[in-house]
Enzyme design. Sequence first.
Site, PDB file in Angstrom:
ATOM      1  N   TYR A 172      40.826  41.161  35.569  1.00 15.40           N
ATOM      2  CA  TYR A 172      41.293  41.855  36.765  1.00 15.40           C
ATOM      3  C   TYR A 172      41.345  43.352  36.533  1.00 15.40           C
ATOM      4  O   TYR A 172      41.249  43.827  35.404  1.00 15.40           O
ATOM      5  CB  TYR A 172      42.669  41.331  37.180  1.00 15.40           C
TER       6      TYR A 172
ATOM      7  N   LYS B  23      41.157  42.898  29.658  1.00 13.98           N
ATOM      8  CA  LYS B  23      42.143  42.868  30.750  1.00 13.98           C
ATOM      9  C   LYS B  23      42.026  41.522  31.455  1.00 13.98           C
ATOM     10  O   LYS B  23      41.498  41.396  32.562  1.00 13.98           O
ATOM     11  CB  LYS B  23      41.913  44.032  31.712  1.00 13.98           C
TER      12      LYS B  23
ATOM     13  N   LEU C 137      45.194  47.470  25.240  1.00 17.59           N
ATOM     14  CA  LEU C 137      44.243  47.756  26.305  1.00 17.59           C
ATOM     15  C   LEU C 137      44.070  49.268  26.388  1.00 17.59           C
ATOM     16  O   LEU C 137      45.058  50.006  26.451  1.00 17.59           O
ATOM     17  CB  LEU C 137      44.766  47.221  27.642  1.00 17.59           C
TER      18      LEU C 137
ATOM     19  N   GLU D 234      51.870  48.616  22.430  1.00 17.45           N
ATOM     20  CA  GLU D 234      51.853  49.113  23.808  1.00 17.45           C
ATOM     21  C   GLU D 234      52.972  48.457  24.588  1.00 17.45           C
ATOM     22  O   GLU D 234      53.764  47.693  24.039  1.00 17.45           O
ATOM     23  CB  GLU D 234      50.496  48.823  24.455  1.00 17.45           C
TER      24      GLU D 234
END
Length: 285
Positions: A32, A146, A202, A178
Site C-alpha cells: 500500500y 510497505k 521503511l 523506527e
Amino acid sequence: MTIYFNNGVYQNKEDVGVSIDDRGYYFGDGVYEVIKIYEGQLYTAHEHFTRFLQSAQKIRLDLPYTVDEFMEIAGKLMVDNGIVEGHVYIQATRGVAPRMHNFPGIDSKPSITAYAIDNPRPLSKLKEGVAVKTVDDIRWLRCDIKSLNLLANVLAKQDAYEAGCAEAVFVREGIVTEGSSSNMFGVKDGILYTHPANNLILNGITRRVVLKCCAENSIGVMEEPFTLEQFNDMDEVFLTSTTSEITPIISIDGRTIGNGEPGRITERLQHVFEQTIQHPSHKLN
C-alpha cells in the site's frame, strides 16, 4: 458521496465490494501507499508510486499500471472527491483465489483499490510536539517493504495510545529502528542521526525529503544505527511520516527531551519543509 477506484472502475463507496477470498483479507498479501494532498496538489506522488511498484516487485506481485498511470488515478480521485487538504490511500493485493499459502495460478489478477479523503495537517502537534513510548521491535526482517502485514505495528501503536503517547518507537536488540508508522530522527551537537535505510526500516518519503533538505541547508547527517541510550540523550528528537510531516518529540517513556520544547534544528527543518509544500511536484534525487 465518496468515489473509490476499484480494479479499473470508479465507484461510489457503497458500491465497492471486496471478496472474502481476497488474499489481502486472508494473508495481508499485498502492499500500500499513502500520498499527501496539499492545496489540491499531490505531494511527492512520483516517489510514492515508484516505491509502491518497488514494494510490489519485492513480493513478486506484478501490477498493471505505470507510475504515471497511478498518478493519474490518484489525481482523478482527488478531483472527483473535491479534496484540497487530505491524502490518497491505495493498496494492491495478489487478488482473489481459494485460500492456500502458495501463489494462485496465472488466471488470478491483482486487486487494486484506492480512495481520497480529507485529512487536515496536525498543526498543534507540529508546534507543541508529542510524547512517544518505546516497544520491542518484534517485526519480520523485511520492513523495507510497505506491506499490508501491520499487526505488530498495530499492537505497538495501541501500547503507545494506552500510555497516552502519540507514537511507539521500535527498539531491536538495543537499537532504535523506527516508529510504528513513522521514521525516527535525533539531533546531537548539531548533527542529525537516523537509522540507515536497510531492511530494518521503511525508507519513508518524508524521511527522504528531510535528508534532501539537510543536504541543501548544510545540516550534517549521520545515517547509522544508534542505541536507545543515545536516543534518550539526544538534544532534539522528531519523527516523520506522510501525514505527520516533521513532528517534534518532547518526551520518551516519560523522560523529557531537551527543555521539553521543539528544538532549533527541528523547527528549521519544519520551515524548509513548508517551502517544499509550495512546490509539490519537485523530485527527490
